[in-house]
Design an enzyme around this catalytic site. Structure first.
Site, PDB file in Angstrom:
ATOM      1  N   GLY A 158       8.183  -3.559 -16.291  1.00  0.00           N
ATOM      2  CA  GLY A 158       7.755  -3.156 -17.608  1.00  0.00           C
ATOM      3  C   GLY A 158       7.152  -1.771 -17.640  1.00  0.00           C
TER       4      GLY A 158
ATOM      5  N   HIS B 116       7.340   1.466 -14.975  1.00  0.00           N
ATOM      6  CA  HIS B 116       8.020   2.702 -15.386  1.00  0.00           C
ATOM      7  C   HIS B 116       7.106   3.902 -15.189  1.00  0.00           C
ATOM      8  CE1 HIS B 116      11.231   0.669 -18.135  1.00  0.00           C
ATOM      9  NE2 HIS B 116      11.458   0.513 -16.858  1.00  0.00           N
TER      10      HIS B 116
ATOM     11  N   GLU C  30      42.846   6.823   1.847  1.00  0.00           N
ATOM     12  CA  GLU C  30      43.982   7.522   2.462  1.00  0.00           C
ATOM     13  C   GLU C  30      44.881   6.533   3.215  1.00  0.00           C
ATOM     14  OE1 GLU C  30      40.760   8.189   2.687  1.00  0.00           O
ATOM     15  OE2 GLU C  30      40.356  10.237   3.333  1.00  0.00           O
TER      16      GLU C  30
HETATM   17  P1  NDP Z   1       4.944  -4.595 -15.554  1.00  0.00           P
HETATM   18  O1  NDP Z   1       6.094  -5.511 -15.600  1.00  0.00           O
HETATM   19  O2  NDP Z   1       5.167  -3.142 -15.497  1.00  0.00           O
HETATM   20  O3  NDP Z   1       4.107  -5.054 -14.282  1.00  0.00           O
HETATM   21  C1  NDP Z   1       2.962  -4.332 -13.950  1.00  0.00           C
HETATM   22  C2  NDP Z   1       2.345  -4.952 -12.731  1.00  0.00           C
HETATM   23  O4  NDP Z   1       3.165  -4.732 -11.598  1.00  0.00           O
HETATM   24  C3  NDP Z   1       1.031  -4.307 -12.411  1.00  0.00           C
HETATM   25  O5  NDP Z   1      -0.001  -4.849 -13.160  1.00  0.00           O
HETATM   26  C4  NDP Z   1       0.916  -4.632 -10.938  1.00  0.00           C
HETATM   27  O6  NDP Z   1       0.342  -5.915 -10.777  1.00  0.00           O
HETATM   28  C5  NDP Z   1       2.352  -4.667 -10.464  1.00  0.00           C
HETATM   29  N1  NDP Z   1       2.597  -3.494  -9.672  1.00  0.00           N
HETATM   30  C6  NDP Z   1       2.637  -3.458  -8.341  1.00  0.00           C
HETATM   31  N2  NDP Z   1       2.824  -2.237  -7.896  1.00  0.00           N
HETATM   32  C7  NDP Z   1       2.909  -1.436  -8.973  1.00  0.00           C
HETATM   33  C8  NDP Z   1       3.073  -0.052  -9.122  1.00  0.00           C
HETATM   34  N3  NDP Z   1       3.234   0.764  -8.079  1.00  0.00           N
HETATM   35  N4  NDP Z   1       3.093   0.439 -10.367  1.00  0.00           N
HETATM   36  C9  NDP Z   1       2.963  -0.364 -11.441  1.00  0.00           C
HETATM   37  N5  NDP Z   1       2.782  -1.684 -11.339  1.00  0.00           N
HETATM   38  C10 NDP Z   1       2.762  -2.227 -10.112  1.00  0.00           C
HETATM   39  O7  NDP Z   1       3.932  -4.977 -16.706  1.00  0.00           O
HETATM   40  P2  NDP Z   1       3.627  -4.410 -18.155  1.00  0.00           P
HETATM   41  O8  NDP Z   1       2.561  -5.275 -18.668  1.00  0.00           O
HETATM   42  O9  NDP Z   1       3.443  -2.965 -18.153  1.00  0.00           O
HETATM   43  O10 NDP Z   1       4.941  -4.706 -18.972  1.00  0.00           O
HETATM   44  C11 NDP Z   1       5.312  -6.031 -19.285  1.00  0.00           C
HETATM   45  C12 NDP Z   1       5.736  -6.118 -20.738  1.00  0.00           C
HETATM   46  O11 NDP Z   1       6.869  -5.318 -20.926  1.00  0.00           O
HETATM   47  C13 NDP Z   1       6.117  -7.508 -21.138  1.00  0.00           C
HETATM   48  O12 NDP Z   1       5.577  -7.767 -22.397  1.00  0.00           O
HETATM   49  C14 NDP Z   1       7.617  -7.483 -21.192  1.00  0.00           C
HETATM   50  O13 NDP Z   1       8.107  -8.389 -22.165  1.00  0.00           O
HETATM   51  C15 NDP Z   1       7.862  -6.071 -21.600  1.00  0.00           C
HETATM   52  N6  NDP Z   1       9.163  -5.602 -21.126  1.00  0.00           N
HETATM   53  C16 NDP Z   1      10.041  -5.069 -22.022  1.00  0.00           C
HETATM   54  C17 NDP Z   1      11.239  -4.541 -21.605  1.00  0.00           C
HETATM   55  C18 NDP Z   1      12.146  -3.881 -22.569  1.00  0.00           C
HETATM   56  O14 NDP Z   1      13.043  -3.122 -22.152  1.00  0.00           O
HETATM   57  N7  NDP Z   1      12.018  -4.116 -23.862  1.00  0.00           N
HETATM   58  C19 NDP Z   1      11.658  -4.593 -20.199  1.00  0.00           C
HETATM   59  C20 NDP Z   1      10.657  -5.169 -19.335  1.00  0.00           C
HETATM   60  C21 NDP Z   1       9.461  -5.637 -19.810  1.00  0.00           C
HETATM   61  P3  NDP Z   1      -0.340  -6.263  -9.359  1.00  0.00           P
HETATM   62  O15 NDP Z   1      -1.404  -5.258  -9.171  1.00  0.00           O
HETATM   63  O16 NDP Z   1      -0.772  -7.652  -9.464  1.00  0.00           O
HETATM   64  O17 NDP Z   1       0.756  -6.086  -8.378  1.00  0.00           O
HETATM   65 ZN    ZN Z   2      38.402   7.729   6.041  1.00  0.00          ZN
END
Ligand code: NDP
Ligand code: ZN
Length: 361
Positions: free
Chosen positions: A294, A298, A53
């Site tokens: 990852g 999710h 505004e």
């Molecule tokens: P993530 O990247 O999801 O990591 C999981 C880790 O995060 C857990 O083991 C844990 O380790 C930590 N963590 C901490 N807090 C949480 C929570 N509240 N919930 C979940 N995890 C938590 O691992 P993934 O193995 O599931 O996925 C990785 C794979 O996904 C890779 O191969 C990557 O290349 C692929 N990827 C693909 C994508 C795509 O869009 N195509 C995008 C991203 C990844 P800790 O206990 O040590 O903290």
């Molecule tokens: Zn304003």
């Protein structure tokens, strides 16, 4: 001469100039019309800088007297970093104010409208309300919940895999789809991934677009601090990085990570609770969060019911493999009665890929 809706549409287009720049503030546009002539317009571009505004009224100058002002959000009525816009409109002598939607901020919430009406200004509310609400859905969510609006994104093959069985995920989708992802990054306050994605992919999580502005904050869920010290996100200095740890990590371990650009934030419990995390991020003024994997991360967000939008890209490829990860891994839901129900908002093609945007029902 145009009608109220047409002028408001112009104000909405104006507001869009601020997309991705105004956090933690809303985006707002304003148009001033006097006897059918547009005499001023403006948008809010950055927190701390003038509201829409103010720009519009300044441009209108003397012609603001007796004019109609179209504004996409209720004018503010409180002293923040700038004086109240409701007062400005009254002092400028405008005759009529057309507003798309009210400001849910408890500091404003109807008080702006009341102030205008008390000053004898004719106020019309609700013109293009739906579009204006959509424009500020992130801000409205943040004001209502004090937690960020969460968008969950993944890139998948047509058979629903986000990596091969050996963990390779570069690249599943086309360059055009990846560029689209960068546009999402650019308008978010923060990007979040799990530590295993950092270990597997060593991503930079920056915005790589021609002429792009600031990079969002990079956040890693890393309960025990396993992020490699040589990871790109710790080394490149391109953006701030926050590591989220459980309550069990020692101060000594934290020190190894902390630097100018890296902060370690400990949760109150041994494992990271998504609800607590979102409140902590909200307190730190993160209004929008882009969750990029990852699959286990999710799953945690989905099961916590903490997802506000899903952006899924599907590439015309088949990866296969029972061990290859899917977009939502982890534990999932045991019963069909409990699964997350979605409503598809948009289906588009991007280059050779398909993009689906969905929201929880
Ligand atoms: P993530 O990247 O999801 O990591 C999981 C880790 O995060 C857990 O083991 C844990 O380790 C930590 N963590 C901490 N807090 C949480 C929570 N509240 N919930 C979940 N995890 C938590 O691992 P993934 O193995 O599931 O996925 C990785 C794979 O996904 C890779 O191969 C990557 O290349 C692929 N990827 C693909 C994508 C795509 O869009 N195509 C995008 C991203 C990844 P800790 O206990 O040590 O903290
Ligand atoms: Zn304003």
């Amino acid at each position: 001469m145009r009608n109220d809706e047409q002028y408001m549409r112009l104000a909405i287009e104006m507001a869009k100039a601020g997309i991705g720049q105004t956090s933690p503030n809303p985006i707002v546009g304003a148009v001033v019309v006097n006897s059918g002539e547009i005499v001023g317009f403006g948008a809010h571009l950055k927190a701390g800088e003038p509201h829409a505004e103010v720009h519009a009224i300044r441009m209108a100058g003397e012609k603001a007297k007796g004019a109609t002002v179209y504004v996409t959000l209720e004018p503010c009525s409180h002293y923040g970093k700038t004086p109240p816009c409701a007062d400005l409109l009254i002092d400028a002598g405008v005759r009529r104010v057309v507003i798309a939607t009210t400001d849910p901020n408890p500091l404003v919430a109807g008080k702006g409208i009341e102030k205008l009406r008390n000053a004898g200004i004719d106020v019309k509310l609700g013109v293009l309300k739906e579009e204006a609400d959509e424009l500020n859905r992130v801000f409205f969510h943040y004001i209502a919940t004090k937690t960020p609006f969460v968008t969950l994104k993944y890139a998948s093959s047509l058979d629903g895999k986000i990596a091969t069985a050996t963990g390779e995920s570069k690249w599943i989708t086309s360059e055009a789809a990846r560029e689209d992802v960068h546009r999402y990054r650019a308008v978010h306050d923060a990007i979040l991934v799990g530590v295993d994605t950092v270990i597997a992919d060593n991503p930079s999580l920056t915005v790589r677009l021609p002429g792009s502005g600031k990079n969002p904050i990079r956040i890693v869920l890393d309960t025990h601090l396993r992020t490699p010290l040589e990871a790109n996100i710790l080394q490149d200095g391109q953006a701030e990085t926050w590591l989220i740890a459980g309550s069990g990590v020692s101060g000594e371990k934290k020190k190894r990570y902390e630097s100018k650009n890296v902060q370690v934030i400990s949760m109150s419990t041994p494992h990271i609770n998504i609800d607590e995390l979102l409140h902590v991020l909200g307190e730190r003024r993160i209004t929008s969060l882009f969750v990029e994997g990852g699959s286990r991360v999710h799953d945690s967000f989905v099961r916590a019911g903490a997802v506000n939008e899903i952006v899924a890209y599907f590439a015309p490829k088949l990866i296969g493999g029972k061990q290859a990860p899917t977009p939502i891994g982890g534990i999932g839901f045991a019963s069909m009665a409990d699964v997350m129900q979605l409503q598809i908002r948009r289906v588009e093609t991007i280059g050779p890929d398909i993009k689906i945007v969905a929201i929880p029902k």
